[in-house]
Design a protein around this motif. Structure first.
Motif, PDB file in Angstrom:
ATOM      1  N   MET A 100     113.064  18.317  -7.119  1.00 22.65           N
ATOM      2  CA  MET A 100     112.555  17.024  -7.590  1.00 22.65           C
ATOM      3  C   MET A 100     112.421  17.033  -9.108  1.00 22.65           C
ATOM      4  SD  MET A 100     109.497  15.151  -5.628  1.00 22.65           S
ATOM      5  CE  MET A 100     109.149  16.430  -4.427  1.00 22.65           C
ATOM      6  N   GLU A 101     112.848  15.978  -9.735  1.00 23.72           N
ATOM      7  CA  GLU A 101     112.769  15.881 -11.192  1.00 23.72           C
ATOM      8  C   GLU A 101     111.316  15.698 -11.613  1.00 23.72           C
ATOM      9  OE1 GLU A 101     114.601  12.544 -13.528  1.00 23.72           O
ATOM     10  OE2 GLU A 101     116.340  13.853 -13.258  1.00 23.72           O
ATOM     11  N   LYS A 102     110.922  16.416 -12.658  1.00 20.79           N
ATOM     12  CA  LYS A 102     109.515  16.374 -13.071  1.00 20.79           C
ATOM     13  C   LYS A 102     109.199  15.150 -13.944  1.00 20.79           C
ATOM     14  CE  LYS A 102     107.206  19.967 -11.460  1.00 20.79           C
ATOM     15  NZ  LYS A 102     108.089  19.995 -10.307  1.00 20.79           N
ATOM     16  N   GLN A 103     110.162  14.847 -14.852  1.00 22.49           N
ATOM     17  CA  GLN A 103     109.865  13.833 -15.858  1.00 22.49           C
ATOM     18  C   GLN A 103     109.606  12.457 -15.219  1.00 22.49           C
ATOM     19  OE1 GLN A 103     113.150  11.996 -17.902  1.00 22.49           O
ATOM     20  NE2 GLN A 103     112.339  12.826 -19.785  1.00 22.49           N
ATOM     21  N   THR A 104     108.421  11.891 -15.409  1.00 18.97           N
ATOM     22  CA  THR A 104     108.136  10.594 -14.803  1.00 18.97           C
ATOM     23  C   THR A 104     107.750   9.553 -15.846  1.00 18.97           C
ATOM     24  OG1 THR A 104     105.864  11.235 -14.377  1.00 18.97           O
ATOM     25  CG2 THR A 104     107.436  11.578 -12.587  1.00 18.97           C
ATOM     26  N   LEU A 119     109.725  14.673   4.602  1.00 20.22           N
ATOM     27  CA  LEU A 119     109.618  13.478   3.756  1.00 20.22           C
ATOM     28  C   LEU A 119     108.904  13.814   2.440  1.00 20.22           C
ATOM     29  CD1 LEU A 119     108.599  11.076   6.623  1.00 20.22           C
ATOM     30  CD2 LEU A 119     110.551  10.636   5.113  1.00 20.22           C
ATOM     31  N   ALA A 120     107.829  14.589   2.553  1.00 18.18           N
ATOM     32  CA  ALA A 120     107.039  14.930   1.366  1.00 18.18           C
ATOM     33  C   ALA A 120     107.875  15.773   0.405  1.00 18.18           C
ATOM     34  CB  ALA A 120     105.775  15.671   1.779  1.00 18.18           C
ATOM     35  N   GLN A 121     108.626  16.718   0.970  1.00 20.53           N
ATOM     36  CA  GLN A 121     109.477  17.564   0.121  1.00 20.53           C
ATOM     37  C   GLN A 121     110.541  16.743  -0.592  1.00 20.53           C
ATOM     38  OE1 GLN A 121     111.167  20.655   2.503  1.00 20.53           O
ATOM     39  NE2 GLN A 121     109.524  22.050   1.930  1.00 20.53           N
ATOM     40  N   LYS A 122     111.089  15.776   0.121  1.00 23.19           N
ATOM     41  CA  LYS A 122     112.132  14.933  -0.470  1.00 23.19           C
ATOM     42  C   LYS A 122     111.519  14.015  -1.531  1.00 23.19           C
ATOM     43  CE  LYS A 122     116.347  13.330  -0.390  1.00 23.19           C
ATOM     44  NZ  LYS A 122     117.511  14.185  -0.651  1.00 23.19           N
ATOM     45  N   GLY A 123     110.251  13.643  -1.338  1.00 24.18           N
ATOM     46  CA  GLY A 123     109.598  12.731  -2.284  1.00 24.18           C
ATOM     47  C   GLY A 123     109.685  11.279  -1.878  1.00 24.18           C
ATOM     48  N   LEU A 124     109.887  11.020  -0.587  1.00 24.56           N
ATOM     49  CA  LEU A 124     109.912   9.635  -0.078  1.00 24.56           C
ATOM     50  C   LEU A 124     108.493   9.174   0.241  1.00 24.56           C
ATOM     51  CD1 LEU A 124     112.986   9.549   2.304  1.00 24.56           C
ATOM     52  CD2 LEU A 124     112.377   7.755   0.717  1.00 24.56           C
ATOM     53  N   HIS A 141      97.318  12.804   1.621  1.00 29.67           N
ATOM     54  CA  HIS A 141      98.586  13.025   0.920  1.00 29.67           C
ATOM     55  C   HIS A 141      98.939  11.788   0.096  1.00 29.67           C
ATOM     56  CE1 HIS A 141     102.807  14.030   0.183  1.00 29.67           C
ATOM     57  NE2 HIS A 141     102.459  15.279   0.458  1.00 29.67           N
ATOM     58  N   ASP A 142      99.513  11.994  -1.092  1.00 30.52           N
ATOM     59  CA  ASP A 142      99.757  10.817  -1.943  1.00 30.52           C
ATOM     60  C   ASP A 142     100.965  10.002  -1.487  1.00 30.52           C
ATOM     61  OD1 ASP A 142     101.434  12.864  -2.735  1.00 30.52           O
ATOM     62  OD2 ASP A 142     101.510  12.239  -4.830  1.00 30.52           O
ATOM     63  N   LEU A 143     101.946  10.611  -0.857  1.00 31.94           N
ATOM     64  CA  LEU A 143     103.152   9.867  -0.471  1.00 31.94           C
ATOM     65  C   LEU A 143     103.302   9.659   1.037  1.00 31.94           C
ATOM     66  CD1 LEU A 143     106.028  11.301  -2.725  1.00 31.94           C
ATOM     67  CD2 LEU A 143     105.104   8.985  -2.770  1.00 31.94           C
ATOM     68  N   VAL A 144     102.966  10.662   1.829  1.00 28.21           N
ATOM     69  CA  VAL A 144     103.206  10.601   3.278  1.00 28.21           C
ATOM     70  C   VAL A 144     101.870  10.487   4.002  1.00 28.21           C
ATOM     71  CG1 VAL A 144     104.207  11.808   5.257  1.00 28.21           C
ATOM     72  CG2 VAL A 144     105.316  11.961   3.014  1.00 28.21           C
ATOM     73  N   ARG A 190     110.319   9.634 -10.032  1.00 27.17           N
ATOM     74  CA  ARG A 190     111.005  10.917  -9.804  1.00 27.17           C
ATOM     75  C   ARG A 190     112.320  10.691  -9.074  1.00 27.17           C
ATOM     76  NH1 ARG A 190     106.596  13.002  -7.151  1.00 27.17           N
ATOM     77  NH2 ARG A 190     105.042  13.698  -8.636  1.00 27.17           N
ATOM     78  N   SER A 191     113.351  11.338  -9.534  1.00 28.49           N
ATOM     79  CA  SER A 191     114.675  11.177  -8.939  1.00 28.49           C
ATOM     80  C   SER A 191     114.727  11.883  -7.581  1.00 28.49           C
ATOM     81  CB  SER A 191     115.715  11.779  -9.873  1.00 28.49           C
ATOM     82  OG  SER A 191     116.955  11.833  -9.220  1.00 28.49           O
ATOM     83  N   ILE A 192     115.143  11.161  -6.533  1.00 24.39           N
ATOM     84  CA  ILE A 192     115.289  11.815  -5.229  1.00 24.39           C
ATOM     85  C   ILE A 192     116.749  11.801  -4.749  1.00 24.39           C
ATOM     86  CG2 ILE A 192     112.907  11.378  -4.521  1.00 24.39           C
ATOM     87  CD1 ILE A 192     114.012   9.216  -2.621  1.00 24.39           C
TER      88      ILE A 192
END
Ligand code: GUN
Ligand code: FE
Length: 424
Positions: free
Chosen positions: A1-5, A144-149, A187-190, A417-419
């Motif tokens: 996952m790209e860090k720069q946000t 899903l969390a690992q992917k960043g969705l 969790h913030d995303l999932v 973040r780029s997924i």
């Protein structure tokens, strides 16, 4: 996952702040700070010169899609049994396939394929049914969390009228659901969502317990409603004391007491539509599924006119595609067919269907699904062919929605973040 946000993004920007309008900027700028959009402007924003500039001239930038109803395990049965209608299809296929997810290794093999395809199709938020199996459901959430969705995921509850391998002990199912909620609620995303499969597969005792969990933990609810005439008849026979199908969910605290998604909602009386609007329950329109299973033609315009929140979903494996632009087009086509027989139901415009697929569904997750300042930076960068470069941005979007493919989606971002990144 790209860090720069945090960065400034330049390109052809388009989104729907409300269902009746596109806002577009040719060669405009989006400012993204810490994963949120903080400004949008036609000129290069001088105040942000310290941020890196990502130039995407000649590309289209739009919000990511919100797929508000799909069944993760049914990824393996897409296209199968489409000669049947709902109840036979469930018996013949789904209830034979979903038990495979009792094996966590099977889930580990399949779920990453689904999650990669979701991201590749430009879906940045999703409301997902897993299966009854707690371990596999955790694996789906981890993937899903690992992917960043961004997702709501439900451990499905079923304790009656199902195949033996999918019939849970009620107490155990409720205990598993509570443990699942506790594990994922921060969790913030999932995040967890309470998921009775539908009224026919849950007892009164199960629904009572699920309603309590939803309210105690402030967890949203998802299920199915009024998809098929045989299903509606079955609910009448199982719960004859309730006036409507939706009255059963309502009685057990599963209909708007916390934010609620109901898939399909095709065959509803005017009074039921009003109840949905009052309780702010979302109807999730799943066009491909409704056609494949010959469930019916969703009266989307009627629901919108009554003030019901409508979102879009793929409903795989009732639906056969994870690519939301196809569902946008199908929703418009269905509304055009309905308008032939119900002239008062005017067809959906593209901006409306696009809104349903982005901001309407995204709102279920908070401020997402649009490119306005304050929204999470969930967006897509897509190719526009050379021969379309002199079109308006709105025309470029029309071309993409009707003729684009997942390959045209070059990059996908969630929270800045780029997924997905394709090299050309
Ligand atoms: N109703 C109950 N379960 C299902 C399912 O898996 N798919 C669809 N389309 N409808 C359902
Ligand atoms: Fe479904």
């Amino acid at each position: 996952m790209e860090k720069q946000t945090s960065f400034v993004l330049q390109g052809n920007i388009i989104y729907t702040p409300d269902k009746d309008h596109f806002v577009s900027l040719k060669d405009g700028y989006l400012v993204i700070e810490n994963g949120r959009i903080t400004a949008i402007s036609a000129q290069k924003p001088a105040d942000y010169s310290s941020l890196p500039l990502k130039e995407c001239s000649g590309k289209l930038i739009m919000p990511g899609f919100a797929d508000m109803h799909l069944h993760a395990p049914q990824y393996i049965q897409i296209g199968m049994g489409m000669d049947d209608q709902l109840l036979d299809w469930l018996d013949q296929y789904t209830f034979k396939e979903e038990p495979k997810f009792a094996d966590p290794n099977f889930a580990r093999k399949i779920y990453p394929l689904l999650v990669d395809e979701l991201a590749n199709c430009g879906t940045t938020s999703a409301a997902i049914f897993a299966t009854i199996h707690k371990e596999s459901t955790d694996i789906l959430c981890d993937t899903l969390a690992q992917k960043g969705l961004r997702a709501y995921v439900g451990k499905v509850n079923m304790d009656t009228n199902s195949a033996p391998a999918l019939t849970e002990d009620t107490e155990q199912s409720l205990a598993d659901t509570e443990a699942f909620i506790q594990k994922w609620q921060k969790h913030d995303l999932v995040k967890p969502i309470v998921t009775p499969r539908f009224v026919p597969s849950t007892t009164a005792k199960m629904m009572t317990g699920l309603g309590k969990l939803a309210q105690e933990y402030h967890i949203p609810v998802q299920s199915h409603l009024s998809e098929n005439p045989g299903e509606i008849q079955l609910v009448k026979e199982l719960f004859p004391e309730d006036k409507y199908y939706m009255s059963v969910y309502e009685r057990f605290g599963l209909f708007g007491q916390t934010p609620t998604l109901m898939a399909h909602c095709i065959h509803l009386s005017d009074e039921e539509i009003d109840i949905m609007a009052k309780r702010k329950v979302y109807a999730v329109h799943c066009p491909a599924s409704n056609l494949n299973l010959a469930s019916g033609l969703m009266p989307t315009r009627k629901l919108l006119n009554a003030g019901v929140n409508v979102a879009l979903g793929t409903d795989i494996g009732g639906g056969h595609t994870l690519y939301m632009p196809h569902e946008i087009v199908r929703a418009i086509e269905i509304s055009k067919i309905r308008s032939l027989y119900h002239p008062e139901e005017t067809p959906l415009k593209l901006c409306e269907a696009f809104y349903l697929a982005t901001k309407a569904g995204g709102a279920f997750f908070g401020q997402t699904g649009s490119l306005e300042a304050g929204c999470s930076a969930d967006f897509l960068i897509t190719d526009i062919p050379d021969f379309q470069q002199d079109r308006t941005v709105e025309e470029q979007l029309q071309y993409f929605i009707y003729h684009g493919t997942a390959q045209d989606i070059r990059e996908v971002y969630v929270n800045g973040r780029s997924i997905k990144k394709q090299t050309i």
